[in-house]
Design a protein around this motif. Structure first.
Motif, PDB file in Angstrom:
ATOM      1  N   SER A  13     -12.631  80.152  39.758  1.00 13.00           N
ATOM      2  CA  SER A  13     -11.362  79.507  40.097  1.00 13.00           C
ATOM      3  C   SER A  13     -11.204  78.323  39.159  1.00 13.00           C
ATOM      4  CB  SER A  13     -11.376  78.998  41.536  1.00 13.00           C
ATOM      5  OG  SER A  13     -11.610  80.052  42.426  1.00 13.00           O
ATOM      6  N   TRP A  17     -14.800  76.551  38.372  1.00 11.94           N
ATOM      7  CA  TRP A  17     -15.537  76.544  39.641  1.00 11.94           C
ATOM      8  C   TRP A  17     -15.714  77.981  40.082  1.00 11.94           C
ATOM      9  CZ3 TRP A  17     -17.987  72.444  41.288  1.00 11.94           C
ATOM     10  CH2 TRP A  17     -17.545  71.177  40.907  1.00 11.94           C
ATOM     11  N   HIS A  19     -17.034  80.840  43.189  1.00 16.08           N
ATOM     12  CA  HIS A  19     -17.319  81.100  44.600  1.00 16.08           C
ATOM     13  C   HIS A  19     -17.688  82.571  44.740  1.00 16.08           C
ATOM     14  CE1 HIS A  19     -13.058  82.250  44.358  1.00 16.08           C
ATOM     15  NE2 HIS A  19     -13.336  83.094  45.330  1.00 16.08           N
ATOM     16  N   LYS A  21     -18.029  86.286  47.297  1.00 15.80           N
ATOM     17  CA  LYS A  21     -17.519  87.080  48.421  1.00 15.80           C
ATOM     18  C   LYS A  21     -18.548  88.149  48.733  1.00 15.80           C
ATOM     19  CE  LYS A  21     -12.636  86.742  47.194  1.00 15.80           C
ATOM     20  NZ  LYS A  21     -11.440  87.481  46.829  1.00 15.80           N
ATOM     21  N   ILE A  33     -16.209  85.094  52.770  1.00 19.57           N
ATOM     22  CA  ILE A  33     -15.815  84.363  51.566  1.00 19.57           C
ATOM     23  C   ILE A  33     -16.376  82.946  51.651  1.00 19.57           C
ATOM     24  CG2 ILE A  33     -13.888  83.510  50.191  1.00 19.57           C
ATOM     25  CD1 ILE A  33     -12.225  85.817  51.369  1.00 19.57           C
ATOM     26  N   CYS A  34     -17.102  82.577  50.630  1.00 16.39           N
ATOM     27  CA  CYS A  34     -17.693  81.241  50.566  1.00 16.39           C
ATOM     28  C   CYS A  34     -16.605  80.199  50.331  1.00 16.39           C
ATOM     29  CB  CYS A  34     -18.711  81.206  49.434  1.00 16.39           C
ATOM     30  SG  CYS A  34     -19.448  79.588  49.187  1.00 16.39           S
ATOM     31  N   THR A  35     -16.656  79.113  51.071  1.00 12.99           N
ATOM     32  CA  THR A  35     -15.693  78.033  50.861  1.00 12.99           C
ATOM     33  C   THR A  35     -16.242  76.980  49.908  1.00 12.99           C
ATOM     34  OG1 THR A  35     -16.499  76.894  52.825  1.00 12.99           O
ATOM     35  CG2 THR A  35     -14.593  78.347  53.101  1.00 12.99           C
ATOM     36  N   MET A  36     -17.550  77.014  49.661  1.00 12.31           N
ATOM     37  CA  MET A  36     -18.152  76.082  48.707  1.00 12.31           C
ATOM     38  C   MET A  36     -17.831  76.535  47.290  1.00 12.31           C
ATOM     39  SD  MET A  36     -21.909  75.386  50.320  1.00 12.31           S
ATOM     40  CE  MET A  36     -22.363  74.415  48.909  1.00 12.31           C
ATOM     41  N   LYS A  37     -17.824  75.601  46.372  1.00 12.00           N
ATOM     42  CA  LYS A  37     -17.587  75.929  44.963  1.00 12.00           C
ATOM     43  C   LYS A  37     -18.800  75.495  44.158  1.00 12.00           C
ATOM     44  CE  LYS A  37     -12.693  75.931  45.371  1.00 12.00           C
ATOM     45  NZ  LYS A  37     -11.411  75.561  44.941  1.00 12.00           N
ATOM     46  N   CYS A  48     -25.180  83.182  46.946  1.00  9.96           N
ATOM     47  CA  CYS A  48     -24.769  84.396  47.643  1.00  9.96           C
ATOM     48  C   CYS A  48     -25.984  85.217  48.053  1.00  9.96           C
ATOM     49  CB  CYS A  48     -23.838  85.213  46.755  1.00  9.96           C
ATOM     50  SG  CYS A  48     -23.112  86.614  47.607  1.00  9.96           S
ATOM     51  N   GLU A  51     -27.510  83.737  51.068  1.00 10.73           N
ATOM     52  CA  GLU A  51     -26.697  84.055  52.253  1.00 10.73           C
ATOM     53  C   GLU A  51     -26.950  85.487  52.722  1.00 10.73           C
ATOM     54  OE1 GLU A  51     -24.066  83.411  55.362  1.00 10.73           O
ATOM     55  OE2 GLU A  51     -24.899  81.950  53.965  1.00 10.73           O
TER      56      GLU A  51
END
Length: 66
Positions: A13, A17, A19, A21, A33-37, A48, A51
Motif C-alpha cells: 500500500s 507499506w 500488509h 491477507k 486481513i492484517c491491519t498492521m503495516k 503472516c 499468525e
C-alpha cells in the motif's frame, strides 16, 4: 503463497507499506486481513507466517480437548 497448507498473500500500500491477507481453507470463512503495516515485504511475510502458525496451534490444542 502458501504456508502449512494455508493460502496467503502480501500487498503493498503506497507509500511502501505492506500488509498480509490469509485465505481460509473453508470458503464460507472470511479472509483474515492484517491491519498492521510493515516497512518491508519480508517483514509482512514473517508476521503472516507467525499468525498462521499461532492459529493452527490453537486449533490443534482445541480439537484434542473434550
Amino acid at each position: 503463497m502458501k504456508h502449512r497448507g494455508v493460502d496467503f498473500d502480501v500487498e503493498e500500500s503506497p507509500p511502501s507499506w505492506w500488509h498480509w491477507k490469509i485465505y481460509p481453507k473453508i470458503e464460507a470463512d472470511p479472509k483474515v486481513i492484517c491491519t498492521m503495516k510493515f516497512q518491508t515485504r519480508a517483514a509482512a511475510i514473517d508476521a503472516c507466517i507467525v499468525e498462521i502458525n499461532t492459529s493452527l496451534e490453537k486449533g490443534q490444542r482445541g480439537s484434542g480437548s473434550k
